[in-house]
Design a protein around this motif. Structure first.
Motif, PDB file in Angstrom:
ATOM      1  N   GLU A 428      55.395  16.473   5.240  1.00  6.37           N
ATOM      2  CA  GLU A 428      56.319  15.667   6.034  1.00  6.37           C
ATOM      3  C   GLU A 428      55.546  14.703   6.922  1.00  6.37           C
ATOM      4  O   GLU A 428      55.928  13.542   7.084  1.00  6.37           O
ATOM      5  N   VAL A 429      54.432  15.183   7.475  1.00  5.54           N
ATOM      6  CA  VAL A 429      53.578  14.315   8.294  1.00  5.54           C
ATOM      7  C   VAL A 429      52.985  13.199   7.439  1.00  5.54           C
ATOM      8  O   VAL A 429      52.953  12.029   7.838  1.00  5.54           O
ATOM      9  N   GLY A 430      52.534  13.559   6.246  1.00 12.02           N
ATOM     10  CA  GLY A 430      51.878  12.585   5.387  1.00 12.02           C
ATOM     11  C   GLY A 430      52.774  11.447   4.954  1.00 12.02           C
ATOM     12  O   GLY A 430      52.308  10.352   4.657  1.00 12.02           O
ATOM     13  N   GLN A 431      54.080  11.702   4.922  1.00  9.77           N
ATOM     14  CA  GLN A 431      55.014  10.667   4.487  1.00  9.77           C
ATOM     15  C   GLN A 431      55.106   9.506   5.473  1.00  9.77           C
ATOM     16  O   GLN A 431      55.438   8.385   5.097  1.00  9.77           O
ATOM     17  N   THR A 432      54.807   9.774   6.743  1.00  6.21           N
ATOM     18  CA  THR A 432      54.964   8.735   7.765  1.00  6.21           C
ATOM     19  C   THR A 432      53.735   8.578   8.651  1.00  6.21           C
ATOM     20  O   THR A 432      53.785   7.860   9.650  1.00  6.21           O
ATOM     21  N   ALA A 433      52.632   9.223   8.299  1.00  8.95           N
ATOM     22  CA  ALA A 433      51.454   9.212   9.180  1.00  8.95           C
ATOM     23  C   ALA A 433      50.944   7.807   9.440  1.00  8.95           C
ATOM     24  O   ALA A 433      50.508   7.482  10.552  1.00  8.95           O
ATOM     25  N   PHE A 434      50.970   6.965   8.424  1.00  2.46           N
ATOM     26  CA  PHE A 434      50.489   5.598   8.613  1.00  2.46           C
ATOM     27  C   PHE A 434      51.449   4.806   9.497  1.00  2.46           C
ATOM     28  O   PHE A 434      51.048   4.213  10.497  1.00  2.46           O
ATOM     29  N   GLN A 435      52.735   4.796   9.125  1.00  4.65           N
ATOM     30  CA  GLN A 435      53.700   4.007   9.881  1.00  4.65           C
ATOM     31  C   GLN A 435      53.745   4.418  11.352  1.00  4.65           C
ATOM     32  O   GLN A 435      53.840   3.568  12.234  1.00  4.65           O
ATOM     33  N   GLU A 436      53.689   5.717  11.600  1.00  2.75           N
ATOM     34  CA  GLU A 436      53.855   6.220  12.960  1.00  2.75           C
ATOM     35  C   GLU A 436      52.532   6.453  13.682  1.00  2.75           C
ATOM     36  O   GLU A 436      52.522   6.866  14.842  1.00  2.75           O
ATOM     37  N   ASN A 437      51.418   6.172  12.988  1.00  2.00           N
ATOM     38  CA  ASN A 437      50.095   6.378  13.580  1.00  2.00           C
ATOM     39  C   ASN A 437      50.005   7.777  14.191  1.00  2.00           C
ATOM     40  O   ASN A 437      49.606   7.973  15.338  1.00  2.00           O
ATOM     41  N   THR A 438      50.391   8.753  13.394  1.00  2.00           N
ATOM     42  CA  THR A 438      50.504  10.141  13.838  1.00  2.00           C
ATOM     43  C   THR A 438      49.177  10.658  14.396  1.00  2.00           C
ATOM     44  O   THR A 438      48.119  10.426  13.809  1.00  2.00           O
ATOM     45  N   PRO A 439      49.205  11.365  15.528  1.00  2.00           N
ATOM     46  CA  PRO A 439      47.970  11.927  16.077  1.00  2.00           C
ATOM     47  C   PRO A 439      47.307  12.894  15.100  1.00  2.00           C
ATOM     48  O   PRO A 439      47.976  13.723  14.476  1.00  2.00           O
ATOM     49  N   VAL A 440      45.995  12.785  14.988  1.00  2.00           N
ATOM     50  CA  VAL A 440      45.209  13.636  14.099  1.00  2.00           C
ATOM     51  C   VAL A 440      44.684  14.825  14.903  1.00  2.00           C
ATOM     52  O   VAL A 440      44.277  14.668  16.060  1.00  2.00           O
ATOM     53  N   PRO A 441      44.696  16.039  14.335  1.00  2.00           N
ATOM     54  CA  PRO A 441      44.159  17.183  15.059  1.00  2.00           C
ATOM     55  C   PRO A 441      42.738  16.937  15.552  1.00  2.00           C
ATOM     56  O   PRO A 441      41.939  16.254  14.898  1.00  2.00           O
ATOM     57  N   ALA A 442      42.423  17.518  16.692  1.00  2.00           N
ATOM     58  CA  ALA A 442      41.126  17.276  17.337  1.00  2.00           C
ATOM     59  C   ALA A 442      39.961  17.653  16.441  1.00  2.00           C
ATOM     60  O   ALA A 442      38.917  16.981  16.448  1.00  2.00           O
TER      61      ALA A 442
END
Length: 598
Positions: A428-442
């Motif tokens: 689910e994260v991967g579907q929008t990670a680019f568009q939403e600039n999703t935070p990446v785990p530390a």
């Protein structure tokens, strides 16, 4: 065409309704992505590669940090590669990338650095620049080094050697100086994408809202656009909707927006040419031909403007402004496949909302095949590079299953996961990670996902290579799981309407497309005299093209065209046309050879 952030050239999701279409959008001509977690036999991020690692290092010492200066024509970013991809390279290879980007710093950067004799360590350059740099002694011979690679060595005979041999004058001994970029491993006559690069695309809900009229020709298209404009004049938040929007800042040898619509009727303008268009049969037509496709498309834009269909901002706006309008669904006619990624999502697709292909009856597209021989840029190592073995090791890893997965799809477990049948599926994260600039785990480096993506913005082997583990392309658009996830109300309705699974299938079975081999070669460089004449002709053609579209009446349009044909003669048209014709003839011959040897 330059590579820009096109939210970059390159692959669309099924009917453009979803997920990683923005991957294509980022590079347009490049296809930027990343990849995930630790595949079998690979190091987790955070674990530096050891010199004893048999999979990648082959005895190379990674104990000392190495900063690689990357001269990168594909990059839209200049500076140090940071974020999760930067951490990955640091942990795995103890390497930091310092990117120099002419698209950011300006074209003078190439002139200045090449004049100094040191362009950089890792070079991502145009074929024409390679022609100049080999005889200047600024490119390293990779012939022996590539023999010791684990992954790149398997592509030498079918991809790298044929490309380098084509540089006959600069490379009479047939050495390997460069590795073509975005090389596909399908065939020289295969087109794998579900939507041709340039074709008519419109909002499905608006098109159906005016009764989905059959479009037989460009006149029908203009009528449909006019009807949509009348029914849908503004977005829900009050922004004006325009049927057609144009922009100047991509114009190269001619007007870019004219060049690509010519593809709808079977004509392309090869890179490196200014005066000709070429069709699948090998016919070479001058751009200024009265019956040619360049004039036909100019006439279409003029007619559309007289009907009030062309965005009045067109002469003054740049691509950034256009991309905002695409994101806001303010444009009714799109013509690049990746443009759908600015607006289309699965959620909207489930509501029947999104931009899709709407074929026009009298079109017959010309489409280059997968870039089996590369896309016109190359990876090379500068002759003054420090520790070239480590740079070659990095390039080999970038072309490995692990490297390709990181680049194209992100982190396993974060962007995608394995399915019980051994395939991959976007999370689910991967579907929008680019568009939403999703935070990446530390532990992977933190920061936003898009911010941390590879800023190299190019690959040696493309995402149209089959992953040996999943037996599917690295391009997640074409994973079985993605195709299944993309079955929205929008795609289902489109497929039922056109009795086809994809637009490419529709165009193929209705004999509305010619797929020609994607030729990647050296077309030669201009003499200083031809270069000067080409520049003057190009500027004149572009400026006149814009004037014609916005002419006050048909008489002025015709007058400008007549004057254009006459004036370019005095600028050295015949000399430039002779060079372009020779280049086109080389392309025609190589295409025939590729078809014969497929």
């Amino acid at each position: 065409m330059k590579t820009h952030i096109k939210l970059g050239r390159k692959s669309a999701l099924l009917l453009g309704t979803t997920i990683l279409l923005v991957t294509t959008a980022l590079s347009g001509c490049s296809g930027n992505s990343n990849n995930g977690g630790a595949a079998a036999g690979t190091a987790e991020p955070g674990t530096p590669a050891e010199s004893s690692d048999p999979g990648t290092s082959k005895g190379i010492d990674h104990s000392k940090p190495l900063t690689i200066t990357v001269f990168d024509n594909a990059a839209n970013y200049q500076g140090e590669q940071t974020g999760w991809y930067g951490k990955l390279l640091k942990d795995k290879f103890n390497i930091t990338l310092n990117i120099l980007a002419p698209q950011v710093a300006g074209d003078q950067l190439y002139k200045t650095r090449s004049a100094s004799g040191d362009l950089g360590d890792l070079l991502i350059i145009e074929n024409s620049q390679l022609e100049e740099l080999i005889p200047a002694g600024m490119i390293m011979d990779l012939t022996d080094m590539i023999k010791n690679t684990e992954h790149l060595s398997q592509y030498v005979d079918n991809h790298f050697k044929p490309f380098n041999v084509a540089f006959e004058k600069q490379n009479p001994d047939g050495k390997i100086y460069a590795l073509p970029a975005f090389t596909a491993d399908t065939s020289a006559t295969t087109f794998s994408e579900e939507l041709p690069y340039s074709s008519p695309i419109m909002p499905w809900d608006y098109y159906k809202g005016i009764g989905a009229p059959k479009l037989n020709n460009l006149n029908d298209l203009m009528t449909a656009l006019k009807d949509m404009q009348a029914k849908y004049p503004k977005t829900p938040d009050g922004k004006p909707i325009v049927p057609i929007t144009l922009w100047k800042d991509w114009d190269g040898g001619s007007m870019e927006n004219v060049r690509w619509l010519s593809n709808w009727y079977g004509y392309e303008q090869p890179n490196g040419t200014t005066t000709i268009q070429l069709n699948a049969k090998g016919d070479i037509v001058p751009v200024v031909d009265d019956n040619g496709m360049y004039k036909k498309i100019l006439q279409f834009y003029y007619d559309a403007n007289k009907m009030g269909l062309v965005d009045p901002d067109s002469p003054s706006q740049d691509w950034n402004k256009v991309s905002e309008k695409l994101t806001n669904k303010q444009v009714l006619l799109l013509w690049y496949s990746w443009q759908r990624g600015f607006y289309n999502t699965i959620e909207r697709g489930n509501q029947g909302d999104g931009n899709v292909a709407v074929p026009i009856g009298d079109t017959h597209l010309i489409q280059n095949s997968d870039a089996y021989f590369g896309n016109g840029r190359v990876f090379a190592i500068g002759s003054k590079a420090k520790e070239p073995e480590r740079i070659m090791e990095l390039m080999d890893w970038m072309s490995s299953p692990e490297g390709l997965r990181y680049y194209t799809n992100g982190f396993e477990g974060f962007n995608y996961e394995k399915t019980p049948d051994g395939k991959f599926k976007l999370t689910e994260v991967g579907q929008t990670a680019f568009q939403e600039n999703t935070p990446v785990p530390a532990e992977y480096g933190g920061g936003g996902y898009q911010d941390g993506q590879s800023k190299v913005n190019s690959m040696i082997m493309s995402d149209f290579v089959v992953d040996p583990e999943t037996k599917e392309f690295y391009n997640s658009t074409y994973w079985a799981s993605t195709i299944e996830a993309n079955k929205t109300a929008l795609t289902t309705d489109w497929q039922k309407t056109y009795d086809a699974t994809t637009p490419t299938e529709y165009y193929t079975k209705n004999n509305m497309i010619d797929i020609v081999p994607n030729i990647n070669t050296s077309l030669g460089s201009d003499s200083s005299d031809v270069k000067n004449k080409r520049s003057q002709i190009s500027d004149y053609v572009k400026n006149t093209s814009w004037k014609m579209i916005f002419a006050k009446d048909q008489a002025e349009f015709d007058q400008l065209w007549t004057k254009l044909k006459s004036d370019v003669e005095g600028l050295g048209w015949n000399d430039v046309f002779a060079v372009d014709k020779e280049r086109a003839e080389k392309i025609v011959k190589m295409r025939a050879d590729a078809v014969a040897n497929k």
